[in-house]
Design a protein around this motif. Sequence first.
Motif, PDB file in Angstrom:
ATOM      1  N   SER A 123      -5.273  10.630  -2.600  1.00  0.00           N
ATOM      2  CA  SER A 123      -5.780   9.256  -2.446  1.00  0.00           C
ATOM      3  C   SER A 123      -6.170   8.998  -0.997  1.00  0.00           C
ATOM      4  N   SER A 124      -7.179   8.175  -0.815  1.00  0.00           N
ATOM      5  CA  SER A 124      -7.593   7.817   0.541  1.00  0.00           C
ATOM      6  C   SER A 124      -6.766   6.632   1.033  1.00  0.00           C
ATOM      7  N   THR A 125      -6.647   6.515   2.348  1.00  0.00           N
ATOM      8  CA  THR A 125      -5.897   5.399   2.928  1.00  0.00           C
ATOM      9  C   THR A 125      -6.568   4.069   2.593  1.00  0.00           C
ATOM     10  N   GLU A 126      -7.900   4.060   2.492  1.00  0.00           N
ATOM     11  CA  GLU A 126      -8.614   2.825   2.143  1.00  0.00           C
ATOM     12  C   GLU A 126      -8.209   2.329   0.758  1.00  0.00           C
ATOM     13  N   VAL A 127      -8.192   3.236  -0.209  1.00  0.00           N
ATOM     14  CA  VAL A 127      -7.822   2.876  -1.574  1.00  0.00           C
ATOM     15  C   VAL A 127      -6.355   2.457  -1.633  1.00  0.00           C
ATOM     16  N   LEU A 128      -5.500   3.181  -0.953  1.00  0.00           N
ATOM     17  CA  LEU A 128      -4.076   2.835  -0.973  1.00  0.00           C
ATOM     18  C   LEU A 128      -3.804   1.478  -0.340  1.00  0.00           C
ATOM     19  N   PRO A 136      -0.596  -1.882  -1.474  1.00  0.00           N
ATOM     20  CA  PRO A 136      -0.271  -2.418  -0.152  1.00  0.00           C
ATOM     21  C   PRO A 136       1.213  -2.342   0.177  1.00  0.00           C
ATOM     22  N   ASP A 137       2.073  -2.325  -0.829  1.00  0.00           N
ATOM     23  CA  ASP A 137       3.502  -2.192  -0.566  1.00  0.00           C
ATOM     24  C   ASP A 137       3.821  -0.824   0.036  1.00  0.00           C
ATOM     25  N   TYR A 138       3.133   0.218  -0.404  1.00  0.00           N
ATOM     26  CA  TYR A 138       3.326   1.554   0.169  1.00  0.00           C
ATOM     27  C   TYR A 138       2.836   1.582   1.614  1.00  0.00           C
ATOM     28  N   ALA A 139       1.688   0.970   1.866  1.00  0.00           N
ATOM     29  CA  ALA A 139       1.163   0.921   3.234  1.00  0.00           C
ATOM     30  C   ALA A 139       2.122   0.157   4.142  1.00  0.00           C
ATOM     31  N   ASN A 182      -3.360  -3.690  -8.121  1.00  0.00           N
ATOM     32  CA  ASN A 182      -3.912  -3.118  -9.360  1.00  0.00           C
ATOM     33  C   ASN A 182      -5.135  -3.870  -9.871  1.00  0.00           C
ATOM     34  N   SER A 183      -5.854  -4.531  -8.971  1.00  0.00           N
ATOM     35  CA  SER A 183      -7.071  -5.236  -9.349  1.00  0.00           C
ATOM     36  C   SER A 183      -8.138  -4.937  -8.311  1.00  0.00           C
ATOM     37  N   THR A 184      -9.370  -4.808  -8.744  1.00  0.00           N
ATOM     38  CA  THR A 184     -10.469  -4.581  -7.808  1.00  0.00           C
ATOM     39  C   THR A 184     -11.220  -5.866  -7.493  1.00  0.00           C
TER      40      THR A 184
END
Length: 78
Positions: A11-16, A21-24, A70-72
Amino acid sequence: MRLRFGPYAGSSTEVLLLRAPDYAAWTMSHNPNGRLARAFAALAAAFDARAIRAPCTCGAPAAEARAYRNSTELILLW
């Protein structure tokens, strides 16, 4: 930057930053000087600095946007 390890490998950092966002946030708080945390912080600053260009659904210029896990979709507010 793409992760090469763990459950988010590939996964890319942008997508994550947008989808997990909790992982970031966890990464930035547990190892703030690490390469991954610095990448997340730089992306967050770039996202925050970007102007909102879409109008609000009411027709007025948008002043705020919200993104949900989980939403775009973005929800634009005035």
